[in-house]
Design a protein around this motif. Structure first.
Motif, PDB file in Angstrom:
ATOM      1  N   VAL A 144      -7.615   6.602  11.358  1.00 18.43           N
ATOM      2  CA  VAL A 144      -7.045   5.580  10.482  1.00 18.43           C
ATOM      3  C   VAL A 144      -5.853   4.897  11.156  1.00 18.43           C
ATOM      4  O   VAL A 144      -5.685   3.673  11.061  1.00 18.43           O
ATOM      5  N   LYS A 145      -5.036   5.660  11.840  1.00 16.48           N
ATOM      6  CA  LYS A 145      -3.880   5.071  12.521  1.00 16.48           C
ATOM      7  C   LYS A 145      -4.308   4.084  13.598  1.00 16.48           C
ATOM      8  O   LYS A 145      -3.711   3.010  13.743  1.00 16.48           O
ATOM      9  N   GLN A 146      -5.354   4.452  14.339  1.00 13.15           N
ATOM     10  CA  GLN A 146      -5.819   3.540  15.376  1.00 13.15           C
ATOM     11  C   GLN A 146      -6.384   2.260  14.770  1.00 13.15           C
ATOM     12  O   GLN A 146      -6.145   1.152  15.283  1.00 13.15           O
ATOM     13  N   ASP A 190       6.671   4.175   9.807  1.00 16.77           N
ATOM     14  CA  ASP A 190       7.078   4.523   8.445  1.00 16.77           C
ATOM     15  C   ASP A 190       5.966   4.232   7.439  1.00 16.77           C
ATOM     16  O   ASP A 190       5.742   5.001   6.501  1.00 16.77           O
ATOM     17  N   LEU A 191       5.270   3.128   7.644  1.00 16.69           N
ATOM     18  CA  LEU A 191       4.190   2.764   6.734  1.00 16.69           C
ATOM     19  C   LEU A 191       3.063   3.784   6.783  1.00 16.69           C
ATOM     20  O   LEU A 191       2.584   4.244   5.734  1.00 16.69           O
ATOM     21  N   ILE A 236       1.805   6.342   3.793  1.00 17.23           N
ATOM     22  CA  ILE A 236       0.422   6.292   3.304  1.00 17.23           C
ATOM     23  C   ILE A 236      -0.234   7.662   3.403  1.00 17.23           C
ATOM     24  O   ILE A 236      -0.928   8.107   2.473  1.00 17.23           O
ATOM     25  N   CYS A 237      -0.018   8.373   4.505  1.00 15.06           N
ATOM     26  CA  CYS A 237      -0.635   9.696   4.685  1.00 15.06           C
ATOM     27  C   CYS A 237      -0.021  10.728   3.740  1.00 15.06           C
ATOM     28  O   CYS A 237      -0.729  11.585   3.208  1.00 15.06           O
ATOM     29  N   ALA A 270      12.746  -4.885   2.278  1.00 14.49           N
ATOM     30  CA  ALA A 270      12.062  -6.110   2.699  1.00 14.49           C
ATOM     31  C   ALA A 270      10.889  -5.806   3.617  1.00 14.49           C
ATOM     32  O   ALA A 270       9.792  -6.341   3.436  1.00 14.49           O
ATOM     33  N   THR A 271      11.076  -4.955   4.616  1.00 12.68           N
ATOM     34  CA  THR A 271      10.036  -4.665   5.602  1.00 12.68           C
ATOM     35  C   THR A 271      10.003  -3.182   5.907  1.00 12.68           C
ATOM     36  O   THR A 271      10.960  -2.451   5.652  1.00 12.68           O
TER      37      THR A 271
END
Length: 287
Positions: free
Chosen positions: A133-135, A204-205, A209-210, A198-199
């Protein structure tokens, strides 16, 4: 499988040690009852003494108990030889050994191996899924990062829900389109000062998610961190409420000319002066 076996080696080792201790204890009992004495193995075989052939010495007893009592190879011959002696107690001891070592210890050892290997395979599968998923998301992240800042905004994150490749990659983590609104509320929630995030960086994203994916379990460390955050938030709310009470006391002093002089002394003087007077004690109140 090899990783699961290596992870279960400690439990397997101590289970095997306990099995050997039980076997040695029962071997002492059977050898003391059916010891062949000074007779050789050939003499015991010539006279057809089966029980002495099985339990004539410590070595024979341990081998017979492991082969026939634990692995259950030709257990009927061993039980018949003990029953032929007419000693019901020794037959009961042999059956108890079979119950403990074969039905309990051996099955427990097998269960430990199966559980550890299964957990290891599951963790390896989850790790491989997360890497895939990361790739996949990394490639999409590079195309969606229009300004080249290496960060993703709220709008760019919402655009991922309309991308089929991104959704296929996230479905492996049980993340569906309906979960995006929940992720937006959590990832881009306002901070302590009311300013929204803001971003987010790519690392971190993906970490959020994981960690926040449906079906993920909460570990003890995360729960302790959550407990500490709630405690700090509670302390902050208490200090703010105390400050608001002091401000209210100061505002109430503005309508009382007799207490305007306390404003120079601070909120503590105002709170002290605004406290109701103490009632006199019985000694002073009585004539």
């Amino acid at each position: 499988i090899l990783k699961g076996i290596s992870a279960a080696m400690k439990a397997v080792f101590w289970s095997a040690v306990l099995l050997v201790i039980l076997t040695y204890t029962w071997a002492i009992l059977f050898t003391a009852e059916y010891h062949q004495g000074d007779a050789s193995d050939a003499e015991v075989e010539e006279r057809g003494d089966e029980v002495a052939m099985f339990f004539g010495s410590m070595g024979k007893s341990m081998l017979s108990l492991i082969i026939m009592g634990t692995i259950l190879d030709d257990v009927t011959a061993c039980a018949s030889a003990i029953r032929a002696t007419g000693n019901g107690f020794m037959l009961f001891c042999f059956l108890m050994y079979v119950l403990l070592n074969s039905f309990t210890m051996l099955n427990m050892l097998t269960g430990i191996l199966v559980e550890v290997v299964g957990n290891t395979a599951e963790s390896e599968k989850n790790e491989m899924t997360e890497q895939g998923v990361k790739q996949s998301i990394k490639k999409l992240f590079e195309t969606m990062d229009q300004d080249g800042s290496g960060k993703i905004s709220k709008q760019e994150f919402l655009q991922m829900s309309t991308n089929e490749d991104a959704m296929k990659a996230l479905e492996a983590l049980d993340v569906k389109k309906k979960h995006f609104e929940m992720y937006v509320e959590l990832l881009f929630a306002p901070g302590d000062h009311g300013a929204s995030v803001a971003t987010l960086t790519f690392d971190d994203l993906l970490e959020c998610i994981c960690r926040l994916r449906p079906g993920a379990m909460v570990n003890a460390l995360e729960f302790a961190s959550f407990k500490q955050s709630v405690s700090h938030f509670h302390e902050g709310v208490g200090s703010r409420l105390s400050h608001i009470e002091d401000m209210c006391a100061g505002l109430s002093a503005l309508g009382d000319p007799a207490r305007l002089g306390d404003l120079a002394d601070g909120p503590e003087a105002i709170a002290t002066s605004s406290a109701p007077p103490k009632r006199p004690s019985k000694a002073w109140a009585s004539p």
